[in-house]
Design a protein around this motif. Sequence first.
Motif, mmCIF file in Angstrom:
data_model
loop_
_atom_site.group_PDB
_atom_site.id
_atom_site.type_symbol
_atom_site.label_atom_id
_atom_site.label_comp_id
_atom_site.label_asym_id
_atom_site.label_seq_id
_atom_site.Cartn_x
_atom_site.Cartn_y
_atom_site.Cartn_z
ATOM 1 N N GLY A 85 32.293 25.183 -51.073
ATOM 2 C CA GLY A 85 31.347 24.293 -50.646
ATOM 3 C C GLY A 85 30.928 23.807 -52.085
ATOM 4 O O GLY A 85 30.042 24.533 -52.546
ATOM 5 N N GLU A 86 32.084 23.567 -53.107
ATOM 6 C CA GLU A 86 31.271 23.369 -54.990
ATOM 7 C C GLU A 86 30.347 22.565 -54.390
ATOM 8 O O GLU A 86 30.644 20.926 -54.235
ATOM 9 C CB GLU A 86 32.742 22.345 -55.251
ATOM 10 C CG GLU A 86 32.477 22.011 -56.629
ATOM 11 C CD GLU A 86 33.522 21.136 -56.901
ATOM 12 O OE1 GLU A 86 33.710 21.504 -58.770
ATOM 13 O OE2 GLU A 86 34.343 20.857 -56.309
ATOM 14 N N ALA A 87 29.031 22.766 -55.104
ATOM 15 C CA ALA A 87 28.178 21.980 -55.399
ATOM 16 C C ALA A 87 27.261 21.027 -56.350
ATOM 17 O O ALA A 87 27.151 20.208 -56.496
ATOM 18 C CB ALA A 87 26.926 22.546 -54.803
ATOM 19 N N TYR A 88 28.189 21.222 -57.502
ATOM 20 C CA TYR A 88 28.490 20.956 -58.348
ATOM 21 C C TYR A 88 29.249 20.699 -59.774
ATOM 22 O O TYR A 88 29.715 22.017 -59.770
ATOM 23 C CB TYR A 88 26.673 21.213 -59.880
ATOM 24 C CG TYR A 88 26.698 22.852 -59.572
ATOM 25 C CD1 TYR A 88 26.945 22.865 -61.210
ATOM 26 C CD2 TYR A 88 25.894 23.112 -59.136
ATOM 27 C CE1 TYR A 88 26.970 24.300 -61.821
ATOM 28 C CE2 TYR A 88 25.713 24.243 -59.884
ATOM 29 C CZ TYR A 88 25.630 25.134 -60.656
ATOM 30 O OH TYR A 88 25.987 26.539 -61.343
ATOM 31 N N ARG A 89 28.840 20.278 -60.322
ATOM 32 C CA ARG A 89 30.096 20.239 -61.719
ATOM 33 C C ARG A 89 29.645 20.614 -63.187
ATOM 34 O O ARG A 89 28.790 19.236 -63.428
ATOM 35 C CB ARG A 89 31.473 19.518 -61.708
ATOM 36 C CG ARG A 89 32.181 19.565 -60.409
ATOM 37 C CD ARG A 89 33.107 17.937 -60.258
ATOM 38 N NE ARG A 89 34.132 18.494 -59.344
ATOM 39 C CZ ARG A 89 34.140 17.108 -58.442
ATOM 40 N NH1 ARG A 89 34.779 15.594 -59.374
ATOM 41 N NH2 ARG A 89 35.026 17.241 -57.183
ATOM 42 N N LEU A 90 30.098 21.229 -64.021
ATOM 43 C CA LEU A 90 29.495 21.456 -65.536
ATOM 44 C C LEU A 90 30.611 20.463 -66.454
ATOM 45 O O LEU A 90 31.859 21.139 -66.194
ATOM 46 C CB LEU A 90 29.366 23.092 -65.876
ATOM 47 C CG LEU A 90 28.085 23.419 -65.437
ATOM 48 C CD1 LEU A 90 27.976 24.815 -65.384
ATOM 49 C CD2 LEU A 90 27.571 23.215 -66.368
ATOM 50 N N GLN A 91 30.136 20.604 -67.622
ATOM 51 C CA GLN A 91 30.714 19.696 -68.919
ATOM 52 C C GLN A 91 30.438 19.616 -70.319
ATOM 53 O O GLN A 91 29.301 20.067 -69.926
ATOM 54 C CB GLN A 91 31.341 18.800 -68.178
ATOM 55 C CG GLN A 91 32.012 17.276 -69.300
ATOM 56 C CD GLN A 91 33.917 18.141 -69.124
ATOM 57 O OE1 GLN A 91 33.974 18.005 -67.974
ATOM 58 N NE2 GLN A 91 34.447 17.762 -70.379
#
Length: 356
Positions: free
Chosen positions: A241-247
Amino acid sequence: MPAKPSRHLSKTNLLNARSQNLLKALINCYVEEGVPVGSKTLAESAGLKISTATIRNVMAGLDSMGLVSAPHTSAGRVPTNLGFRMYVDSMLEFSPIESAIEGRLKEQLNADQDKDTLINIANNLLSDITQMAGVITLPKSGQLNLRRIEFLPLPDKKILAILVVNERDVQNRIIHVDKDHTQDELVKISNYLNQHFMGQDIFQIRALLMKELHSARSQVDKLMAAAVDLADQALKPDEEGEAYRLQGQANLIRFNSEADNASQLQQLFQIFQNKRDMLGLLDRCIQADDMQVFIGSEAGIDGLEEFSVISAPYGGKENTLGVLAVIGPTRMEYSKVISAVDITARFLSLALGAAE
């Protein structure tokens, strides 16, 4: 111009104009230089015709209120997180966003792309513009209607499943199989699934196929069995359940010298990896439904004491899809970062609205 972030209680009304001017000048100097600010430098920066002795007296007063501190006896002073809070609440001056940055956002965040691509572009742009870490929550999935599915053979008994759902959203999934399939077999399987299930919810399709397989197993030919097996894997929900992405986490390494030591940065990266605390903070940002600025311990997460989080919601006025945010050291140019977060959220919202 961005709306002012939600205010916190501050001590601004306890400061006279001189104290406010000197605190603002001290913070501006510290943000630019990153070193304790001495009385002489402060006098020049503030443009006030007062003695260094008077400045020292004012600084002593600000120190007693917890707004500044002296790292060393002989050094100048630096703002505390409480001092930054007062600055953000009552002293910020916003300037129009640079035309080059606005043009870049307009060009790259356009409605000709699917939702997932737009979200990635927005996060990448925000991280690049601010030179800090960008984080963006993903919209909660509602019903996912299948528009098309295709399969491509990969080496080592793997298959790439390409799903198009809800008109534009594209999802790619790697499937592991017991035997290799020819391209012709995969085309027949995708044709069967597209012909019989186009427009239906992908999770309902999976349930229907599994029910059919179990109820008439002896009558199902090998191709049908393969179709059920591939669909079962391709359409299953993401357990993580990928909830957020970082960059742009690497951008924070250049601020390493401003934390007490490398352990501050290590703690932050540990927060990124564990996700639970960060998810809780981002959920608070979503619930707030407006711009938020958390400075140091205000975030309520051990390890963020030397960092600030600035977030803004994206989506429609009546339907917040998620938030995007910047994470960086408390010593940041708040007016520029807040403006960047605000305009990126607005352009992303426009692109997503037009793409629907």
